[in-house]
Design a protein around this motif. Structure first.
Motif, PDB file in Angstrom:
ATOM      1  N   TYR A  43       0.475  32.886  -4.539  1.00 33.99           N
ATOM      2  CA  TYR A  43      -0.593  32.528  -4.384  1.00 33.99           C
ATOM      3  C   TYR A  43      -1.223  31.296  -5.279  1.00 33.99           C
ATOM      4  CZ  TYR A  43      -2.201  36.408  -1.612  1.00 33.99           C
ATOM      5  OH  TYR A  43      -2.592  37.454  -0.529  1.00 33.99           O
ATOM      6  N   LYS A  44      -0.448  31.125  -6.464  1.00 31.25           N
ATOM      7  CA  LYS A  44      -0.776  30.160  -7.413  1.00 31.25           C
ATOM      8  C   LYS A  44      -0.292  28.820  -6.737  1.00 31.25           C
ATOM      9  CE  LYS A  44       0.462  31.372 -12.084  1.00 31.25           C
ATOM     10  NZ  LYS A  44       1.332  31.347 -13.001  1.00 31.25           N
ATOM     11  N   ARG A  45       0.694  28.695  -6.003  1.00 35.77           N
ATOM     12  CA  ARG A  45       1.037  27.629  -5.095  1.00 35.77           C
ATOM     13  C   ARG A  45       0.285  27.229  -4.124  1.00 35.77           C
ATOM     14  NH1 ARG A  45       6.343  25.286  -5.533  1.00 35.77           N
ATOM     15  NH2 ARG A  45       7.127  25.728  -7.588  1.00 35.77           N
ATOM     16  N   LEU A  46      -0.385  28.234  -3.576  1.00 37.61           N
ATOM     17  CA  LEU A  46      -1.151  28.077  -2.455  1.00 37.61           C
ATOM     18  C   LEU A  46      -2.482  27.580  -2.961  1.00 37.61           C
ATOM     19  CD1 LEU A  46      -1.975  28.815   0.689  1.00 37.61           C
ATOM     20  CD2 LEU A  46      -2.893  30.889  -0.088  1.00 37.61           C
ATOM     21  N   LYS A  47      -2.901  27.945  -4.146  1.00 40.28           N
ATOM     22  CA  LYS A  47      -4.236  27.568  -4.481  1.00 40.28           C
ATOM     23  C   LYS A  47      -4.146  26.047  -4.833  1.00 40.28           C
ATOM     24  CE  LYS A  47      -5.652  27.768  -9.034  1.00 40.28           C
ATOM     25  NZ  LYS A  47      -6.052  28.466 -10.338  1.00 40.28           N
ATOM     26  N   SER A  48      -2.728  25.644  -5.405  1.00 39.62           N
ATOM     27  CA  SER A  48      -2.612  24.000  -5.788  1.00 39.62           C
ATOM     28  C   SER A  48      -2.386  23.383  -4.565  1.00 39.62           C
ATOM     29  CB  SER A  48      -1.237  24.114  -6.490  1.00 39.62           C
ATOM     30  OG  SER A  48      -0.586  22.917  -6.385  1.00 39.62           O
ATOM     31  N   LEU A  49      -1.899  24.123  -3.419  1.00 44.54           N
ATOM     32  CA  LEU A  49      -1.808  23.255  -2.018  1.00 44.54           C
ATOM     33  C   LEU A  49      -3.183  22.965  -1.467  1.00 44.54           C
ATOM     34  CD1 LEU A  49       0.817  24.440   0.307  1.00 44.54           C
ATOM     35  CD2 LEU A  49       0.033  22.340   0.386  1.00 44.54           C
ATOM     36  N   LEU A  50      -4.069  24.150  -1.541  1.00 45.97           N
ATOM     37  CA  LEU A  50      -5.650  23.985  -1.113  1.00 45.97           C
ATOM     38  C   LEU A  50      -6.239  22.982  -1.706  1.00 45.97           C
ATOM     39  CD1 LEU A  50      -6.123  27.836  -0.187  1.00 45.97           C
ATOM     40  CD2 LEU A  50      -5.883  25.852   1.517  1.00 45.97           C
ATOM     41  N   ILE A  51      -6.137  23.024  -3.119  1.00 52.55           N
ATOM     42  CA  ILE A  51      -6.712  21.878  -3.933  1.00 52.55           C
ATOM     43  C   ILE A  51      -6.224  20.705  -3.759  1.00 52.55           C
ATOM     44  CG2 ILE A  51      -7.364  21.049  -6.322  1.00 52.55           C
ATOM     45  CD1 ILE A  51      -6.626  23.713  -7.291  1.00 52.55           C
ATOM     46  N   ASP A  52      -4.962  20.422  -3.352  1.00 53.95           N
ATOM     47  CA  ASP A  52      -4.415  19.029  -3.004  1.00 53.95           C
ATOM     48  C   ASP A  52      -5.161  18.766  -1.553  1.00 53.95           C
ATOM     49  OD1 ASP A  52      -1.320  18.018  -3.747  1.00 53.95           O
ATOM     50  OD2 ASP A  52      -3.182  17.068  -3.954  1.00 53.95           O
ATOM     51  N   PHE A  53      -5.150  19.674  -0.964  1.00 54.71           N
ATOM     52  CA  PHE A  53      -5.308  19.508   0.709  1.00 54.71           C
ATOM     53  C   PHE A  53      -6.954  18.840   0.772  1.00 54.71           C
ATOM     54  CE2 PHE A  53      -3.667  19.775   4.687  1.00 54.71           C
ATOM     55  CZ  PHE A  53      -4.721  19.816   5.536  1.00 54.71           C
ATOM     56  N   PHE A  54      -7.644  19.912   0.089  1.00 52.76           N
ATOM     57  CA  PHE A  54      -9.346  19.678   0.184  1.00 52.76           C
ATOM     58  C   PHE A  54      -9.890  18.527  -0.729  1.00 52.76           C
ATOM     59  CE2 PHE A  54      -9.882  21.820   3.935  1.00 52.76           C
ATOM     60  CZ  PHE A  54      -9.069  23.030   4.014  1.00 52.76           C
ATOM     61  N   ARG A  55      -9.245  18.079  -1.782  1.00 48.18           N
ATOM     62  CA  ARG A  55     -10.019  17.702  -2.788  1.00 48.18           C
ATOM     63  C   ARG A  55     -10.538  16.147  -2.453  1.00 48.18           C
ATOM     64  NH1 ARG A  55      -6.783  15.110  -7.905  1.00 48.18           N
ATOM     65  NH2 ARG A  55      -5.284  14.329  -6.811  1.00 48.18           N
ATOM     66  N   GLY A  56      -9.972  15.414  -1.588  1.00 49.70           N
ATOM     67  CA  GLY A  56     -10.510  14.248  -1.430  1.00 49.70           C
ATOM     68  C   GLY A  56     -10.336  13.199  -2.503  1.00 49.70           C
ATOM     69  N   PRO A  57     -10.945  12.004  -2.375  1.00 49.18           N
ATOM     70  CA  PRO A  57     -10.418  10.876  -3.353  1.00 49.18           C
ATOM     71  C   PRO A  57     -11.014  11.275  -4.500  1.00 49.18           C
ATOM     72  CG  PRO A  57     -12.309  10.266  -1.817  1.00 49.18           C
ATOM     73  CD  PRO A  57     -11.920  11.756  -1.396  1.00 49.18           C
ATOM     74  N   THR A  58     -10.568  10.759  -5.701  1.00 51.49           N
ATOM     75  CA  THR A  58     -10.816  10.963  -7.153  1.00 51.49           C
ATOM     76  C   THR A  58     -11.778   9.855  -7.503  1.00 51.49           C
ATOM     77  OG1 THR A  58      -8.538  11.691  -7.510  1.00 51.49           O
ATOM     78  CG2 THR A  58      -9.862  11.348  -9.542  1.00 51.49           C
ATOM     79  N   VAL A  59     -12.966  10.352  -7.938  1.00 52.99           N
ATOM     80  CA  VAL A  59     -14.027   9.347  -8.198  1.00 52.99           C
ATOM     81  C   VAL A  59     -14.458   9.286  -9.861  1.00 52.99           C
ATOM     82  CG1 VAL A  59     -15.137   9.115  -6.004  1.00 52.99           C
ATOM     83  CG2 VAL A  59     -15.504  10.949  -7.215  1.00 52.99           C
ATOM     84  N   LYS A  63       0.766  -1.264   0.091  1.00 48.08           N
ATOM     85  CA  LYS A  63      -0.121  -0.051  -0.130  1.00 48.08           C
ATOM     86  C   LYS A  63       0.946   1.160  -0.014  1.00 48.08           C
ATOM     87  CE  LYS A  63      -2.845   1.610   3.349  1.00 48.08           C
ATOM     88  NZ  LYS A  63      -3.819   1.671   4.327  1.00 48.08           N
ATOM     89  N   ARG A  64       1.938   1.040   0.694  1.00 45.49           N
ATOM     90  CA  ARG A  64       2.911   2.338   0.923  1.00 45.49           C
ATOM     91  C   ARG A  64       3.830   2.413  -0.327  1.00 45.49           C
ATOM     92  NH1 ARG A  64       3.719   3.828   6.917  1.00 45.49           N
ATOM     93  NH2 ARG A  64       1.522   3.606   7.384  1.00 45.49           N
ATOM     94  N   GLU A  65       4.055   1.664  -1.342  1.00 48.05           N
ATOM     95  CA  GLU A  65       5.133   1.799  -2.233  1.00 48.05           C
ATOM     96  C   GLU A  65       4.607   2.715  -3.301  1.00 48.05           C
ATOM     97  OE1 GLU A  65       6.126  -2.252  -3.580  1.00 48.05           O
ATOM     98  OE2 GLU A  65       4.443  -2.250  -4.818  1.00 48.05           O
ATOM     99  N   PRO A  66       5.356   3.321  -4.000  1.00 44.83           N
ATOM    100  CA  PRO A  66       4.897   4.278  -5.266  1.00 44.83           C
ATOM    101  C   PRO A  66       4.210   3.409  -6.450  1.00 44.83           C
ATOM    102  CG  PRO A  66       7.194   4.129  -5.185  1.00 44.83           C
ATOM    103  CD  PRO A  66       6.916   3.316  -4.038  1.00 44.83           C
ATOM    104  N   LYS A  67       3.103   3.959  -6.822  1.00 42.49           N
ATOM    105  CA  LYS A  67       2.360   3.205  -7.782  1.00 42.49           C
ATOM    106  C   LYS A  67       1.975   4.063  -8.834  1.00 42.49           C
ATOM    107  CE  LYS A  67      -0.405   2.022  -4.048  1.00 42.49           C
ATOM    108  NZ  LYS A  67      -1.214   1.585  -3.210  1.00 42.49           N
ATOM    109  N   LEU A  68       1.370   3.306  -9.877  1.00 48.65           N
ATOM    110  CA  LEU A  68       0.722   3.941 -11.146  1.00 48.65           C
ATOM    111  C   LEU A  68      -0.170   5.093 -10.731  1.00 48.65           C
ATOM    112  CD1 LEU A  68       0.620   1.696 -14.020  1.00 48.65           C
ATOM    113  CD2 LEU A  68       1.940   3.513 -13.888  1.00 48.65           C
ATOM    114  N   ASN A  69      -1.395   4.572 -10.034  1.00 43.40           N
ATOM    115  CA  ASN A  69      -2.317   5.335  -9.660  1.00 43.40           C
ATOM    116  C   ASN A  69      -2.240   5.408  -8.046  1.00 43.40           C
ATOM    117  OD1 ASN A  69      -3.689   5.702 -11.967  1.00 43.40           O
ATOM    118  ND2 ASN A  69      -4.631   3.973 -12.033  1.00 43.40           N
ATOM    119  N   GLU A  70      -2.101   6.749  -7.779  1.00 39.52           N
ATOM    120  CA  GLU A  70      -1.705   6.780  -6.286  1.00 39.52           C
ATOM    121  C   GLU A  70      -3.096   6.625  -5.340  1.00 39.52           C
ATOM    122  OE1 GLU A  70       2.367   8.937  -5.646  1.00 39.52           O
ATOM    123  OE2 GLU A  70       0.677  10.347  -5.987  1.00 39.52           O
ATOM    124  N   ASN A  71      -2.685   6.472  -4.100  1.00 37.93           N
ATOM    125  CA  ASN A  71      -3.902   6.685  -3.049  1.00 37.93           C
ATOM    126  C   ASN A  71      -4.106   7.941  -2.885  1.00 37.93           C
ATOM    127  OD1 ASN A  71      -3.029   3.818  -2.662  1.00 37.93           O
ATOM    128  ND2 ASN A  71      -1.772   4.341  -0.936  1.00 37.93           N
TER     129      ASN A  71
END
Lengths: 353, 304
Positions: free
Chosen positions: B154-170, B19-27
């Motif tokens: 601010y661009k990096r902050l936006k990217s960080l916030l998206i990464d943080f709050f986006r949740g699982p990809t469905v 589960k922890r090793e690098p994968k194609l589609n990440e967790n």
């Protein structure tokens, strides 16, 4: 009359449609950018209304949020939908792939290099044979697994009979031999596994500097080579580097460590002139370059030497060091005699080429 | 690297490591919420609320950890390695930097980006009395303001916030379940984060009319220090493995009318050996032929 009525009806219908849609349309200067895979919308319009606002800020923020959310939801509602889980299930929209590029959590997985066996199998074209997971065990009269708990061959630790093989010592303990061989096999497999892992790890990180680190097992030539590389690895390419106590005091030649040497273009004009004249002379003379008698003699002596070496290998030579040392001057004489020929040829080839 | 670690002896351990090793589609990325040396009520409140939003993909550490992320990142990296979290939120408070919040992410268990934000105003989940949406809802994210595109930080902050709050990809989402929206506005050097519950009202047409009800934590933030990754490290982290791109199917083309075309490649055929339709009536009969040839030729085998 009829035409006017039709037009009026159509206009009225359009009006009605527009009425209906008015509650869900939002006017914006710049269109939003959507990434529906991430449920993301980016509004680039500068928030002019919010700049000065003091107490009304919350309401303005909420109005802005409502507008943006309305636009995002309109886009989401336009996605292709289906009913999940049969006819009565909830309405579900198919989301596209997320387009906003976010950094990965961990680096890309590297394909591991093939192990020694895999390389050999690929070379020979050996492919995996599909094996059944269960094997019929005659003794137990049932299907047992191929290896593991309760395997088909019976429990090896409870084997009560170990046959003495044909050429073995009758006093040897066969059970001990079997156990020792198993231990050796396990150790060998573990060693190979670790070697494969080390090879994979080494392939991943370029460990090209390994020969430059002192291990305990380097011979004199390797150490000389490494010392030369170390000397040249300074900013002034080793020109002002003091010599080590036992290092030979000669300037580094350009051909150090290389097998072929190339003469500099404008070095020795006299040597070049003599070489070219010799070449022309050899080409012009009627005498053949290869002296047949000398070549035949050389071949004969080579055969004799090979035969002598083969015989020497069979019987352990009683002469020892002194005898071998006596043999050497004769052999070196033969070699130098024979060598003159190929060297001449080489120079001729170098002159034309 | 497993050279000196023993290989896993149980299936469970093997699954854990896989589960922890690098994968194609990440967790889905996990977040760790850490309290710093002097964490006051505001900061702990913020961490708790964000934990509630990000459950179950977050871990909240209850004890205080006296570290300074901007000076020394080793303890953060150790935590990240142990709990397999690549996002973190570190809250602390001191006189020089009151109500401090450091949001950051990791790449390969090393700190990639870190941005320090100051909390000017915080209204928690408990203070706003309204109905909340269920835990684990995927939020809609909206960014307003031109600062998010103009300014690099601010661009990096936006990217960080998206990464943080986006949740699982469905792959698909229930349309009625779009309940939660997080709205970030950048105005006057401040960033306003508001969370609303979405009410879908009937409108005349298919698309519902949206009404918002303020629900969740609302924060007023000010950007302080930043520690952003260098360009090449960031580019390296963005690189996707090759297996993810779908393979293009060759030899398929469509014309204007929607007909699908493909080319079939045949081997060269020996035309003399072709089997065509045999018309029995057209075959020459034996009697006729012998009459033609004058009877001298012997019987010839019928040729197809």
């Amino acid at each position: 009359m009829a035409a006017v009525r039709v037009e009026a009806v159509l206009a009225a219908a359009e009006e009605q449609e527009a009425e209906k849609r008015r509650s869900v349309t939002v006017e914006k200067e710049l269109e939003l950018e959507y990434d529906l895979g991430n449920l993301l919308a980016v509004d680039r319009n500068p928030p002019v209304a919010l700049r000065g606002a003091g107490p009304r800020r919350e309401e303005l923020l909420r109005a802005l949020a409502r507008d943006n959310t309305q636009l995002l939801v309109s886009r989401l509602w336009e996605l292709p939908v289906e009913r999940a889980g049969g006819a009565g299930g909830p309405l579900v929209a198919q989301l596209p792939e997320p387009s906003f590029r976010l950094p990965r959590e961990k680096p890309r997985p590297k394909p591991r290099p093939p192990t020694r066996w895999e390389q050999f199998a690929r070379l020979k074209g050996i492919r995996r044979k599909k094996k059944t997971s269960l094997v019929w065990d005659e003794q137990a009269k049932e299907w047992r697994r191929r290896w593991g708990y309760r395997r088909a061959g019976g429990d090896p630790s409870r084997a009560w009979l170990a046959e003495v093989p044909a050429g073995a010592d009758p006093d040897e303990d066969q059970f001990a031999r079997l156990r020792r061989e198993k231990r050796e096999r396990v150790a060998r497999n573990e060693l190979n596994r670790l070697r494969n892992l080390a090879r994979a790890h080494r392939a991943g990180s370029a460990v090209a500097a390994a020969p430059l680190h002192p291990t305990g097992h380097q011979d004199r030539d390797e150490l000389r080579r490494v010392a030369r590389v170390a000397r040249v690895s300074t900013a002034s390419l080793g020109r002002f580097q003091p010599r080590l106590p036992k290092e030979s005091a000669e300037p580094p030649s350009r051909n150090a460590g290389k097998k072929r040497r190339f003469e500099p273009l404008l070095g020795n004009l006299a040597a070049e002139r003599s070489r070219q004249l010799e070449l022309l002379r050899d080409m012009g003379s009627k005498k053949p370059v290869l002296d047949i008698t000398r070549a035949v003699n050389k071949q004969l002596r080579q055969d004799e030497a090979e035969a002598a070496a083969a015989n020497k290998g069979k019987k352990q030579s009683k002469r020892g060091k002194r005898g071998r040392r006596q043999q050497r001057p004769g052999r070196s004489g033969k070699k130098s005699g024979g060598r003159r020929q190929p060297q001449q040829q080489k120079r001729a080839g170098g002159g034309t080429g | 690297f497993n050279l000196f670690c023993r290989k896993p002896k149980t299936k469970r351990a093997k699954r854990f490591l896989e589960k922890r090793e690098p994968k194609l589609n990440e967790n889905t990325k996990n977040a760790m919420l850490i309290k710093g040396g002097n964490a006051n009520l505001t900061v702990t409140g913020v961490l708790k609320d964000i934990y509630a939003v990000k459950k179950p993909f977050a871990v909240l550490y209850k004890r205080k950890n006296i570290t300074r992320p901007f000076e020394d990142q080793t303890s953060l990296e150790f935590f990240s390695r142990k709990s397999d979290c690549s996002l973190f939120l570190f809250g602390s408070h001191n006189k020089k930097r009151p109500n401090n919040l450091i949001i950051g992410r990791m790449f390969d268990y090393h700190v990639l980006d870190m941005i320090e934000l100051g909390i000017e105003k915080f209204v928690s989940l408990k203070e706003i009395k309204s109905s909340k949406c269920p835990e684990g809802t995927k939020p809609m994210l909206i960014f307003a303001g031109d600062m998010f595109d103009v300014n690099e930080e601010y661009k990096r902050l936006k990217s960080l916030l998206i990464d943080f709050f986006r949740g699982p990809t469905v792959p698909s989402i229930r349309l009625a379940g779009l309940e939660y929206v997080l709205h970030f506005t950048a105005v006057d050097g401040k960033i306003y984060m508001r969370s609303y519950k979405v009410l879908l009202k009937k409108s005349g047409c298919k698309i519902p009319r949206i009404d918002l009800e303020e629900m969740g934590p609302s924060l007023d933030l000010v950007m302080r220090r930043t520690h952003l990754a260098s360009d090449d490290l960031y580019k390296l982290s963005l690189k996707q493995p090759k297996g993810l791109k779908p393979k293009k199917k060759k030899n398929i083309s469509r014309d204007v009318f929607g007909t699908t075309y493909g080319q079939i490649h045949m081997q060269k055929q020996d035309l003399s050996k072709l089997h065509t339709r045999k018309m029995k009536g057209l075959r020459k009969r034996r009697a006729e032929k012998s009459a033609e040839d004058g009877g001298a030729t012997p019987k010839m085998p019928k040729s197809a």
